[in-house]
Motif scaffolding. Structure first.
Motif, short mmCIF file in Angstrom:
data_model
loop_
_atom_site.label_atom_id
_atom_site.label_comp_id
_atom_site.label_asym_id
_atom_site.label_seq_id
_atom_site.Cartn_x
_atom_site.Cartn_y
_atom_site.Cartn_z
N TYR A 145 -7.29 1.38 3.59
CA TYR A 145 -6.54 0.14 3.98
C TYR A 145 -6.88 -0.75 5.30
O TYR A 145 -6.64 -2.11 5.54
CB TYR A 145 -5.18 0.54 3.73
CG TYR A 145 -4.13 -1.04 3.90
CD1 TYR A 145 -4.03 -1.95 2.74
CD2 TYR A 145 -3.07 -0.88 5.03
CE1 TYR A 145 -3.74 -2.87 2.99
CE2 TYR A 145 -2.53 -1.91 5.26
CZ TYR A 145 -2.21 -3.06 3.26
OH TYR A 145 -1.63 -4.32 3.79
N VAL B 129 -3.86 0.51 -2.65
CA VAL B 129 -3.85 -0.58 -2.19
C VAL B 129 -3.20 -1.39 -4.19
O VAL B 129 -4.15 -1.39 -4.69
CB VAL B 129 -4.44 -1.37 -1.17
CG1 VAL B 129 -4.55 -2.56 -1.70
CG2 VAL B 129 -4.79 -0.71 -0.32
N ALA C 187 0.77 -1.60 0.42
CA ALA C 187 0.08 -0.03 -0.15
C ALA C 187 0.70 1.15 -0.13
O ALA C 187 2.18 1.08 0.58
CB ALA C 187 -0.70 -0.14 1.55
#
Length: 189
Positions: free
Chosen positions: A83, A67, A27
């Motif tokens: 996330y 992500v 991420a």
């Protein structure tokens, strides 16, 4: 004349602990070595191929994370989402999957060649219970002393077990003589 030598410990060099390996998708700034990405925004709309830094800026402006969803595709597919929430839902799914899975155990039923009818019925009732739970059953027929001379009696008992369980179980491995015992494995249908 001897000079006294001082005992000093050898100092070993400090080795840093290896960097922790992150599980799950990369991420934000963890995504490295990528120039362009296929971007899917927070509404699920495909934004097409954009530069990595532009995608990161769009994610930061939305207050969310970038992500990497499909790292092996060319260009990699990245999605804008929260996330922390994504990881929570993944953990929840994994816990649900672990809860539903069941390991198949092998239960053992021991018989003798001269088993009485009632004892046989009790063993068969236990075997049916094991099959209902989804377990395999290993049927062991043990011979003692001179019973080895009458192995045909043991074969008859195992054939009877096979015939009585044909609706609920299938034979995974037919009977085999192993030393002084015959072994057969049945699995639920």
């Amino acid at each position: 004349m001897r000079q006294s030598q001082e005992n000093t410990a050898i100092r070993r060099p400090f080795r840093a602990a290896p960097a922790p390996v992150k599980d799950g998708p990369r991420a934000n700034r963890d995504i490295r070595g990528v120039r362009d990405v296929q971007l899917i925004d927070d509404t699920g709309a495909n934004r097409g191929v954009v530069s990595f830094f532009e995608a990161l800026k769009i994610a930061e402006d939305a207050g969310l994370d970038l992500v990497e969803i499909a790292p092996n595709s060319v260009p990699p597919v990245c999605k804008i989402l929260d996330y922390g929430r994504f990881r929570f839902l993944e953990q929840k799914k994994a816990a649900e999957a672990r809860k539903k899975q069941r390991t198949i155990e092998i239960k053992e039923i021991k018989l003798r060649p001269g088993i009485d009818k009632h004892d046989y019925d009790v063993k068969m009732k236990a075997m049916h219970g094991f099959f209902e739970e989804g377990d395999k059953v290993k049927v062991t027929l043990r011979f003692r002393g001179r019973e080895m001379a009458h192995q045909d009696l043991g074969v008859k008992v195992l054939e009877r077990v096979k015939a009585d369980t044909v609706e609920v179980a299938k034979v995974e491995s037919d009977w085999q003589l192993e030393g002084r015992q015959m072994v057969m494995v049945l699995a639920p249908r």
